[in-house]
Scaffold this active site. Structure first.
Site, PDB file in Angstrom:
ATOM      1  N   HIS A 239       4.201  56.954   2.441  1.00  0.00           N
ATOM      2  CA  HIS A 239       5.453  56.395   1.703  1.00  0.00           C
ATOM      3  C   HIS A 239       5.070  55.826   0.269  1.00  0.00           C
ATOM      4  O   HIS A 239       5.269  56.438  -0.749  1.00  0.00           O
ATOM      5  CB  HIS A 239       6.569  55.406   2.492  1.00  0.00           C
ATOM      6  CG  HIS A 239       7.059  56.227   3.839  1.00  0.00           C
ATOM      7  ND1 HIS A 239       7.776  57.527   3.623  1.00  0.00           N
ATOM      8  CD2 HIS A 239       7.024  56.032   5.134  1.00  0.00           C
ATOM      9  CE1 HIS A 239       8.261  57.867   5.006  1.00  0.00           C
ATOM     10  NE2 HIS A 239       7.959  56.860   5.688  1.00  0.00           N
ATOM     11  N   ASP A 240       5.043  54.525   0.630  1.00  0.00           N
ATOM     12  CA  ASP A 240       4.902  53.531  -0.636  1.00  0.00           C
ATOM     13  C   ASP A 240       3.837  53.602  -1.640  1.00  0.00           C
ATOM     14  O   ASP A 240       4.318  53.664  -3.044  1.00  0.00           O
ATOM     15  CB  ASP A 240       5.116  52.074  -0.263  1.00  0.00           C
ATOM     16  CG  ASP A 240       6.404  51.637   0.537  1.00  0.00           C
ATOM     17  OD1 ASP A 240       6.348  50.791   1.087  1.00  0.00           O
ATOM     18  OD2 ASP A 240       7.418  52.502   0.420  1.00  0.00           O
TER      19      ASP A 240
END
Ligand code: RIB
Ligand code: CA
Length: 309
Positions: A239-240
């Site tokens: 994700h990030d």
């Protein structure tokens, strides 16, 4: 590139911070923390631990909002563990957060740098950004762009059937930021779900040959155990770190500028990102929504950068 990372570490948040620290193209002006995956006390401690792990005690950390603008707090401790950093035992941080709260740091820093010269990378609920905009609306014209891991189009939801976690945790903040007129690059679940941290990718991380590789592999092994079971996949989504990787090699990602709004009222769909991919609303585009990605290119860049630490 001057950036500020607004974050709720969270193992994947920490990897995003490490990629930024490993990249000479990036000057990390500071880290602002927010309650999200776990409490802001934990997310702040985890941000400090990450900086100590990388030997970067020069980066200021500013603690921010403990709770969303309006809604009751929710967390993702079931994914990240009670401290938000399960998977690796790191000692309590010696570093301390600055006294200045996150929103004030954001306003002061954006006011003291040339307009448009600072990028905000938001990888948690957007509460701090919304608070900063409330205190000083003029910063909207000073932010170069926001690169946000948030929301989804066709991947819909990961914390509810309708909503992605960062949006669900504070839908009012997401709605306010996306209505601000600030240029936004949105990294949705549609991108992250195409980036599975498979066993093979995990072993390549573990074999980086430095101290960081095994730490990141253990973090991901913990965080992704839950998602692998939920999605029935070999590992879980990255994700990030995409919010930093795309600053370094934007050509790895493709998307479309469209209108994005967030549901803030409905109990059923609160936090849903309503992405007008086909332009049927007639509303102006307010975000570049990324959708396709060169997965092998992303993981090669991730490994190359983490390998420098
Ligand atoms: O939905 C994914 C997001 O929720 C990521 O930012 C992850 O850290 C969690 O906060
Ligand atoms: Ca996060």
């Amino acid at each position: 590139m001057k950036i500020i990372i607004d974050t709720d570490p969270g193992q994947d948040d920490a990897v995003a911070i490490l990629v930024a620290l490993a990249s000479p193209e990036i000057e990390l002006l500071g880290i602002t923390t927010v309650g999200g995956n776990v409490s802001v006390a934990h997310t702040t401690a985890n941000a400090l631990k990450t900086l100590e792990l990388a030997g970067r005690t020069d980066i200021p950390v500013h603690a921010g909002a403990a709770r969303p603008l309006r809604r009751a707090p929710v967390d993702a401790a079931h994914v990240h563990g009670a401290t938000g950093f399960e998977g690796v035992d790191l000692p309590p941080p010696r570093l301390r957060a600055q006294a200045e709260p996150a929103a004030e740091f954001l306003v002061r820093t954006l006011a003291s740098h040339p307009p448009g010269s600072v990028t905000l990378c938001t990888i948690g609920p957007m509460t701090n950004i919304a608070l900063a905009l409330r205190h000083a609306p003029a910063i909207a014209s000073r932010i170069g762009r926001i690169v946000a891991m948030i929301g989804a189009w066709s991947e819909v939801g990961n914390i509810t059937a309708a909503a992605e976690f960062n949006a669900y945790a504070d839908p009012d903040a997401a709605a306010a930021v996306f209505a601000s007129g600030i240029p936004i690059v949105m990294v949705p679940l549609d991108v992250t779900h195409r980036l599975q941290i498979s066993a093979a990718r995990l072993s390549r991380l573990r074999a980086l040959g430095n101290r960081i590789g095994p730490v990141v592999a253990d973090w991901f092994a913990f965080e992704k155990r839950f998602e692998a079971e939920k999605y029935g996949t070999d590992g879980g989504p990255l994700h990030d770190p995409n919010t930093i990787l795309l600053l370094l090699r934007p050509e790895l990602y493709e998307g479309r500028s469209v209108n994005v709004r967030f549901e803030t009222e409905s109990p059923l769909t609160r936090g849903m990102s309503v992405v007008d991919w086909w332009g049927v609303s007639g509303l102006p585009a307010n975000a570049l929504v990324l959708r396709t990605v060169d997965a092998d290119g992303v993981f090669a860049l991730l490994n190359e950068r983490l390998g420098r630490l």
